[in-house]
Every structure is written in structure tokens, then in C-alpha cells.
Design a protein around this motif. Sequence first.
Motif, short mmCIF file in Angstrom:
data_model
loop_
_atom_site.label_atom_id
_atom_site.label_comp_id
_atom_site.label_asym_id
_atom_site.label_seq_id
_atom_site.Cartn_x
_atom_site.Cartn_y
_atom_site.Cartn_z
N TRP A 32 8.95 -0.04 -16.63
CA TRP A 32 7.52 0.16 -16.39
C TRP A 32 7.29 0.21 -14.89
O TRP A 32 7.80 -0.64 -14.14
N GLU A 33 6.52 1.19 -14.45
CA GLU A 33 6.18 1.31 -13.04
C GLU A 33 4.66 1.36 -12.91
O GLU A 33 3.98 2.04 -13.69
N ALA A 34 4.14 0.64 -11.92
CA ALA A 34 2.69 0.62 -11.73
C ALA A 34 2.40 0.30 -10.26
O ALA A 34 3.19 -0.37 -9.59
N PRO A 35 1.26 0.77 -9.75
CA PRO A 35 0.91 0.47 -8.36
C PRO A 35 0.76 -1.04 -8.14
O PRO A 35 0.24 -1.76 -9.00
N ARG A 36 1.22 -1.51 -7.01
CA ARG A 36 1.06 -2.93 -6.66
C ARG A 36 -0.43 -3.23 -6.48
O ARG A 36 -1.16 -2.47 -5.83
N ILE A 37 -0.88 -4.32 -7.05
CA ILE A 37 -2.28 -4.74 -6.91
C ILE A 37 -2.42 -5.58 -5.65
O ILE A 37 -1.71 -6.58 -5.48
N ASP A 38 -3.30 -5.18 -4.77
CA ASP A 38 -3.48 -5.86 -3.48
C ASP A 38 -4.35 -7.10 -3.67
O ASP A 38 -5.57 -7.02 -3.69
#
Length: 380
Positions: free
Chosen positions: A186-192
Amino acid sequence: MTARVLIIAGSDSGGGAGIQADIKAVTMLGGHAMTAITAITAQNTLGVQGVHPIPTEMVLAQIDSVVADIGVDAVKIGMIGSAETAAAVAERLTKSDLAHAAVVFDPVMVATSGSALADDATIAAFKALLDRGMVATPNLPELAALGGEEAVLAHGCSLLIKGGHGEGETVIDRLLETGEGEVARWEAPRIDTTSTHGTGCTLASAIATGLAQGMPLEPAVARARDFVRLALMGAPGLGSGHGPMGQQFVRNDGLFTGPALNQITLPANDYATSVAFYKQMGLTQIVDSPGNGYARFEAANGVTLSIHVGDGAAGGATTYLESGALDAWVAYLARRGVQFEQMPQDEEWGWREARLSDPAGNRLCLYQAGEYRRYPPWRI
């Protein structure tokens, strides 16, 4: 039957991680959370100020008490407290009354703040827990301390490698099986966000809940990841360090296996007029796309309602919006010029209702039902 999840882990006095995060995750996903507390910590968002391990015999007594009466479908193991407790828990999990339970092992070694939560002897004792585990969920530093991928897979358990400690703007989580290697990714944008305290605990408990509900491992992981990301996005921003997540705000987000009604789209004639109307009703606008004639609003319980210009004509359906203070809500709207076709009145089915129409002619019912919505006296 409600899924029964036994959490064997430490307590976090700040409520961000440990059994506090576990209980919130299990509860929000529809399971019943039970605990065997292995350690009490003095802890907040800045770090761990003190650790008091619970005697091994008391940890086992908690497990025995739960198993003897309520039963266990899945077990989540987090902070284990000591090498002695690790060995004793591993042996207890082999007994016949727990042999069927899926075990999710989160090998907690270091808190998000950087404080150590396991000594070398305890980490060495993790091997027995890996032997019993269905899946282990280490982060990258924990995986290295366990000897790497092959060392963990040699115990026969599945391995979910969490990528939150990796570099870059994309977080990659990988699921590996013994003899098969990587079976899912699973790949997803890092949450800031700095509100990351308890992410590992929450993920492992969410996986355990899915397994307890009968889900296969891969979809249980996928749902758990979604839950963690939503909880990160909904974090309340508490504390001066690594704050707690917002598990309590993950509602109506398609995380349940059955159908859930959580979105309604209504036709509109005039975009600006309809947007102003629903904002005045007290809904929070979360999408504003006037070029497409589309807006979406969020209700207090997380359900969303959209308006779309040109999406058919107002029909015979009625949209219901609930409030625990109906009369005050209606009075507030009436003072601001909202026209009602029916002011609040008690109906014979136990609801109190007020009725009106939106600018496009869609019929609305504002109501207060309390327990009568889901649990009327005539519920079948």
C-alpha cells in the motif's frame, strides 16, 4: 456476534497510545475491547516519565479472567513489560482456550517520543510471541532490531512492515508471507502532522478487530490503514509534543463490511442559494465547486450531504436531519428567516419533527428521536 478483542499492552496516562488507543480503535470499529495491562506508564505527548511493570502473575490473571467468561476471538499484543511476561504470555496463548484466536503482535520497543519501552532481554523474548503470532507489525527500526524480514518470517507468521519511519513523501507499507515474499503493498501520501502518538497501537488493534470479525488478513490490514489515516486527519491537536490521534472522529467512513448510509446528493437549481441555505442549517461545507455546480457538507456525526445543480429535479423523497435539541435549532433558524411548513410537534411514532423545503424544493425533516430511531419499542 460482537467481535471480542483481548489487548495485552501497557497503559498510557496521556491517552495517546497503549491500551487507550487500542480501546478506541476496537470500539470505533464495532468490536468489544478487553485488556490485560502489562505496565503502567507516566506518559504525555513529550515523553515517558516513568514505567511500572505489572507482575507477570497479574497479567496472566487478567487473561484468565477474560477468557473464562467472555471469550476471545483475536489478541493484540503491544508493550509487553518484561521478558518474563513475554515468555508467560506466549505460553498462555498456546492453551486450548486461546488456540483459535488470531494474534497480532506489535513489537513495541520505543515510544513515538523516543523513550525506550523494552530492554534487550524483553526484545530477545519476543521470539516466542512471533512463533504464536498470525502477523507481526513492526516499524522499520523495530524490524531491524528483530533481525530483518527473513528473521521474522522464519517464525512462520506474516509480516506487515510499516513504512512511517521511512524517508520521502510517500509511505509504503508491505505485507509479506513466509515462503511467498511480498503479497500486498500500500502506498499513500505522508500526512503532515505531529499528532502521531499511538499510530502503531491503533493499526495493530484495528487489524485484530478485522480478524476477530472474520475478515481475511489482507482486507483487515487495508481497512486498518484507512482507519489510521482518517484518525490522523482528525487528530484534535492536543499537547506540546507528539499528540494523540482522533480515533473518536472516524465515523461513517465506509469502514464496516456491511452497507452504510453515509452520503446523500440532492438536486439544486441555484448553487449559491442552496449553499447558503445548508450552511445556515448548521452543516459544514467541505467541498466548493461552483463551476461544476457541486458542493458537499458534513453533518455533526460525519455523514455528508451534497447538492448538485442539474442533477435531476426535486422529487418525493424526504431527507432527515437529526438534532438532540430540535426546538432550539428550529427557533434559531426561524429567527433568521427560514420558513417552516411545520414547527416542531410530537408524532405518534415517538419522534418530534419539524418540516420545510430547501430552495430547490427538496423536502427536509428536522427531527429528534433519541433511542426511538434505532431502538423503537416495535423494533423487530
